[in-house]
Design a protein around this motif. Structure first.
Motif, PDB file in Angstrom:
ATOM      1  N   ASN A 133       0.665  -3.722  -6.554  1.00 53.32           N
ATOM      2  CA  ASN A 133       0.923  -2.780  -5.838  1.00 53.32           C
ATOM      3  C   ASN A 133       0.954  -3.390  -4.176  1.00 53.32           C
ATOM      4  N   ALA A 134       1.776  -2.907  -3.363  1.00 54.45           N
ATOM      5  CA  ALA A 134       1.774  -3.409  -1.954  1.00 54.45           C
ATOM      6  C   ALA A 134       0.648  -2.963  -1.413  1.00 54.45           C
ATOM      7  N   GLY A 135       0.374  -1.552  -1.692  1.00 56.52           N
ATOM      8  CA  GLY A 135      -0.718  -1.015  -1.013  1.00 56.52           C
ATOM      9  C   GLY A 135      -2.170  -1.480  -1.226  1.00 56.52           C
ATOM     10  N   CYS A 136      -2.056  -2.522  -2.079  1.00 56.20           N
ATOM     11  CA  CYS A 136      -3.259  -3.433  -2.548  1.00 56.20           C
ATOM     12  C   CYS A 136      -3.133  -4.652  -2.512  1.00 56.20           C
ATOM     13  N   ARG A 137      -1.908  -5.071  -1.833  1.00 53.16           N
ATOM     14  CA  ARG A 137      -1.548  -6.440  -1.608  1.00 53.16           C
ATOM     15  C   ARG A 137      -2.597  -7.392  -1.167  1.00 53.16           C
ATOM     16  N   ASP A 138      -3.139  -7.076   0.060  1.00 53.34           N
ATOM     17  CA  ASP A 138      -4.261  -7.911   0.829  1.00 53.34           C
ATOM     18  C   ASP A 138      -5.472  -8.137   0.100  1.00 53.34           C
ATOM     19  N   LYS A 139      -5.924  -6.847  -0.636  1.00 52.15           N
ATOM     20  CA  LYS A 139      -7.204  -6.969  -1.581  1.00 52.15           C
ATOM     21  C   LYS A 139      -6.792  -7.726  -2.696  1.00 52.15           C
ATOM     22  N   ASP A 140      -5.720  -7.661  -3.332  1.00 47.92           N
ATOM     23  CA  ASP A 140      -5.268  -8.320  -4.521  1.00 47.92           C
ATOM     24  C   ASP A 140      -5.343  -9.668  -4.397  1.00 47.92           C
ATOM     25  N   LEU A 141      -4.578  -9.983  -3.310  1.00 44.16           N
ATOM     26  CA  LEU A 141      -4.426 -11.543  -3.435  1.00 44.16           C
ATOM     27  C   LEU A 141      -5.733 -12.264  -2.782  1.00 44.16           C
TER      28      LEU A 141
END
Length: 417
Positions: A133-141
């Protein structure tokens, strides 16, 4: 990754009108509140390769689509250790996936909570393609990178590439396959639900997955961004009016009818896959071996049962909304609605939410409080509407059949019409 959504179907009238109406109303929403919800500011808003195309076709754009149609982030993991690395972070049996197939999974934290959900595909034994999810992109990456550094420091062979150079179009509905077949030489009838191919579509080198987020048959097409506009136009042209652009209103009602989680609403960092009803996504081998973050908590819940469970509801009165209180027949609080609305297909109010275990069985009568008034409701299965998908003929058991029944792909946000 940039995304667009194209929907087709025979029962399009009321659903289309609902999507138009909801989109117009949401476009007028409080911009400050929306910015807080998606953790973005005006300076961070992004446009996609199809932004002008949507505007030209009547799309209503607003700040609250903080990632525009870029609500998904695609990336590839490569290397001999890519499967072993990913299995440290997710609950799926990645090693057990045949090449060219995929499944829903969940990234978990040390407490067993969901960091995000993702669709992963084993392209080859040394190549995994996944979408988050892009809404979670930063934390996921950041999460993936942190653990990748540790894995590589111990000699693990894995690298990654984030596909920011590609756009993603979702073609959904019972006419998806015949509409897309005009643009490729590949026999799409040989691609079954959950399967992945790399092929040419309309002259562009694409990643094609037979999947989607509507509960219907369909495809997600990852295309180089410079070809995205031509592909979108070609799909519309070749369909002879049978394919229409659509967005938030239609997609949200469809995923709710199919019982699909929306990350940030129906599943968060404090929610485990077991509580969210995604036990089926935990591979049999993973249940026996563990080895993923939070495994101790999750395996204990599998053995003893969770204290809360995600369920579906039918209700009277106004449509339930997120955070509506759920009570038992005596008025005691037993849970909370996480998503709700009116179902265009079922012609009734539907919702999903969490209730205390023991009160989760289908047929249990409840009260759902909306604007201070308790309305009658009844617990049902989350899978509220029977969708149509093209499953593999050999999928009488295992992941294909389970995913075909549950189709649990959860995306964070949807966009303009």
């Amino acid at each position: 990754m940039l995304t667009s959504n194209i929907f087709n179907g025979e029962n399009e009238g009321s659903l289309w009108q609902l999507g138009q109406s909801i989109t117009r109303r949401l476009a007028k929403a409080d911009k400050k509140a929306v910015a807080r919800r998606y953790y973005s500011t005006e300076s961070e808003l992004k446009k996609t390769a199809l932004y002008d195309f949507h505007v030209a076709n009547g799309g209503k754009m607003g700040e609250w689509w903080s990632f525009d149609v870029s609500h998904m982030c695609g990336l590839s993991l490569k290397g001999k250790g890519s499967v072993a690395f990913l299995e440290k972070l997710v609950i799926a049996d990645v090693a057990g996936l045949p090449p060219g197939t995929g499944t829903l999974t969940v990234f978990t934290n040390e407490k067993g909570g969901a960091i995000d959900d993702s669709v992963i595909t084993k392209v080859k034994d040394d190549h995994i393609y996944l979408v988050v999810n892009a809404g979670c992109r930063d934390k996921d990456l950041a999460h993936i990178e942190e653990h990748m550094k540790a894995f590589k420091a111990k000699g693990g062979d894995v690298s990654w590439h984030i596909h920011d150079e590609r756009s993603l179009l979702a073609l959904q509905g019972p006419l998806a396959a015949p509409s897309l077949q005009h643009l490729t030489k590949e026999d799409l009838s040989k691609i079954y639900f959950g399967e992945f191919r790399i092929l040419d579509i309309n002259g562009a080198h694409c990643f094609l997955t037979r999947t989607g987020y509507t509960g219907e048959d369909g495809f997600e097409i990852s295309v180089p961004s410079e070809h995205a506009l031509d592909l979108a136009k070609a799909i519309l042209e070749k369909s002879e009016g049978k394919v229409r652009l659509t967005g938030l209103g239609a997609r949200d009602s469809l995923r709710l009818e199919a019982g699909l989680c929306l990350y940030g609403n129906d599943m968060e960092q404090h929610t485990t896959p077991v509580e969210a009803g995604l036990t089926w996504a935990i591979g049999k081998r993973r249940r026996a071996e563990g080895g993923f973050l939070g495994a101790e908590v999750i395996l204990k819940q599998l053995a003893d049962g969770p204290s809360i469970r995600r369920v579906g509801f039918f209700s009277s009165g106004p449509p339930p909304r997120s955070h509506s209180e759920i009570q038992d027949e005596k008025g005691a609080n037993i849970g909370e609605v996480t998503s709700g609305g009116f179902s265009p297909c079922l012609k009734k109010n539907i919702a999903m939410g969490y209730v205390k275990s023991g009160l989760h069985k289908a047929g249990t009568k409840v009260k759902i409080v909306i604007r201070g008034k308790a309305n009658d409701g009844v617990v049902t299965k989350c899978h509220l509407y029977q969708q149509n998908t093209t499953s593999h003929p050999n999928s009488s058991g295992g992941a294909f059949q389970l995913w075909n029944k549950l189709i649990g792909i959860c995306f964070t946000s949807f966009y303009e019409i």
